[in-house]
Design an enzyme around this catalytic site. Sequence first.
Site, PDB file in Angstrom:
ATOM      1  N   ASP A   1      83.017 -52.448 -18.181  1.00 44.79           N
ATOM      2  CA  ASP A   1      83.263 -53.112 -16.904  1.00 44.79           C
ATOM      3  C   ASP A   1      82.471 -54.413 -16.870  1.00 44.79           C
ATOM      4  O   ASP A   1      81.357 -54.491 -17.416  1.00 44.79           O
ATOM      5  CB  ASP A   1      82.857 -52.241 -15.722  1.00 44.79           C
ATOM      6  CG  ASP A   1      83.255 -52.876 -14.394  1.00 44.79           C
ATOM      7  OD1 ASP A   1      84.461 -52.881 -14.074  1.00 44.79           O
ATOM      8  OD2 ASP A   1      82.371 -53.388 -13.691  1.00 44.79           O
TER       9      ASP A   1
ATOM     10  N   GLU B   1      81.232 -57.714 -14.250  1.00 47.85           N
ATOM     11  CA  GLU B   1      81.149 -58.398 -12.963  1.00 47.85           C
ATOM     12  C   GLU B   1      81.180 -59.893 -13.270  1.00 47.85           C
ATOM     13  O   GLU B   1      80.611 -60.345 -14.287  1.00 47.85           O
ATOM     14  CB  GLU B   1      79.869 -58.028 -12.219  1.00 47.85           C
ATOM     15  CG  GLU B   1      79.738 -56.543 -11.908  1.00 47.85           C
ATOM     16  CD  GLU B   1      80.869 -55.992 -11.065  1.00 47.85           C
ATOM     17  OE1 GLU B   1      81.411 -56.749 -10.225  1.00 47.85           O
ATOM     18  OE2 GLU B   1      81.237 -54.818 -11.247  1.00 47.85           O
TER      19      GLU B   1
ATOM     20  N   HIS C   1      80.927 -51.374  -7.935  1.00 46.75           N
ATOM     21  CA  HIS C   1      80.962 -52.817  -8.168  1.00 46.75           C
ATOM     22  C   HIS C   1      79.713 -53.325  -8.869  1.00 46.75           C
ATOM     23  O   HIS C   1      79.375 -54.505  -8.770  1.00 46.75           O
ATOM     24  CB  HIS C   1      81.211 -53.592  -6.870  1.00 46.75           C
ATOM     25  CG  HIS C   1      82.486 -53.223  -6.188  1.00 46.75           C
ATOM     26  ND1 HIS C   1      83.723 -53.402  -6.781  1.00 46.75           N
ATOM     27  CD2 HIS C   1      82.722 -52.669  -4.980  1.00 46.75           C
ATOM     28  CE1 HIS C   1      84.662 -52.985  -5.957  1.00 46.75           C
ATOM     29  NE2 HIS C   1      84.077 -52.519  -4.863  1.00 46.75           N
TER      30      HIS C   1
ATOM     31  N   ASP D   1      80.377 -48.588 -12.824  1.00 46.92           N
ATOM     32  CA  ASP D   1      81.843 -48.651 -12.873  1.00 46.92           C
ATOM     33  C   ASP D   1      82.354 -48.274 -14.264  1.00 46.92           C
ATOM     34  O   ASP D   1      83.405 -47.632 -14.399  1.00 46.92           O
ATOM     35  CB  ASP D   1      82.334 -50.044 -12.486  1.00 46.92           C
ATOM     36  CG  ASP D   1      82.383 -50.239 -10.978  1.00 46.92           C
ATOM     37  OD1 ASP D   1      82.010 -49.303 -10.239  1.00 46.92           O
ATOM     38  OD2 ASP D   1      82.794 -51.331 -10.538  1.00 46.92           O
TER      39      ASP D   1
END
Length: 278
Positions: free
Chosen positions: A17, A19, A158, A163
């Site tokens: 994942d 960000e 998040h 995640d």
Amino acid sequence: MSLLDKTLNTISFVALDLETTGLHAGKDRIVEIGASRFCLQGVQQASFSQIINPHLQMPEEVINVHHIAQETVDRAPDLESCWTNFLSFISGSVLLAHYAAFDIAFLKAESMRLGLALPEAFVIDTFPLAKACFPEARSYALGRILAHLGLPMQGDAHRALPDAMACQNLFETSVVRCGYPEQTLSHFYKHFPRTRLSTHPAPLGCPQLEIWRALEHALHTQTQIVMTYTNSRKKREEREITPLFLGGYQEHAYVDAFCKKRQSQRRFYLNRIAECKS
């Protein structure tokens, strides 16, 4: 033996994942990488977690989603200093991500900026997998599908590593539900073709490969492109789009893009695109 010929319970997986500073791989940057390496036969083997300095000012609305402060990323190392360790961590594994086209688009864009190769790897998108395995669910957003299945989040939503671990949990539950641990990766992809992506596009044949390359160029330069598209009513029309993500495989290859006509994000399948021009 190719990974495609190995059974799922003998393969190393890395759930991934990212960000980011925004949604556009061509202009936004990665601010955090989270990854969890595991195999279906045992417990999690290792994890990778790193905050990245994007050398950009993050919009307030983005900070409100992942809650990573600007001061935190400003003190973090840049991606180039972490890239070798990250590639070493994912080497030899099949990658997993929820709505994987987003993550792969960013990894490709960042590798191009660095002038470094992104190794070819098989990818499984757990978003269409969840839709296929749990048709009764009302939502397939990662947090909501986990809540539907009664699976816990291991940390704050998040954030990249929690995640990634949620994606791992969803994949393990999906594979068990569908009875696929003993099947080969090739058989899995044949049964769930919409889950298949790659860090490099497989040859799609002419003219789709040329169209893919034109869309990929527009994605990385964040320029608009005009395509000739056959819509669901089998009517051919021109659409002006700005590509956001490229995903899928062969007849399931697609581009998610901002459509000027609809003023919204839409999905267009490559086998319906007759031509692209800048």
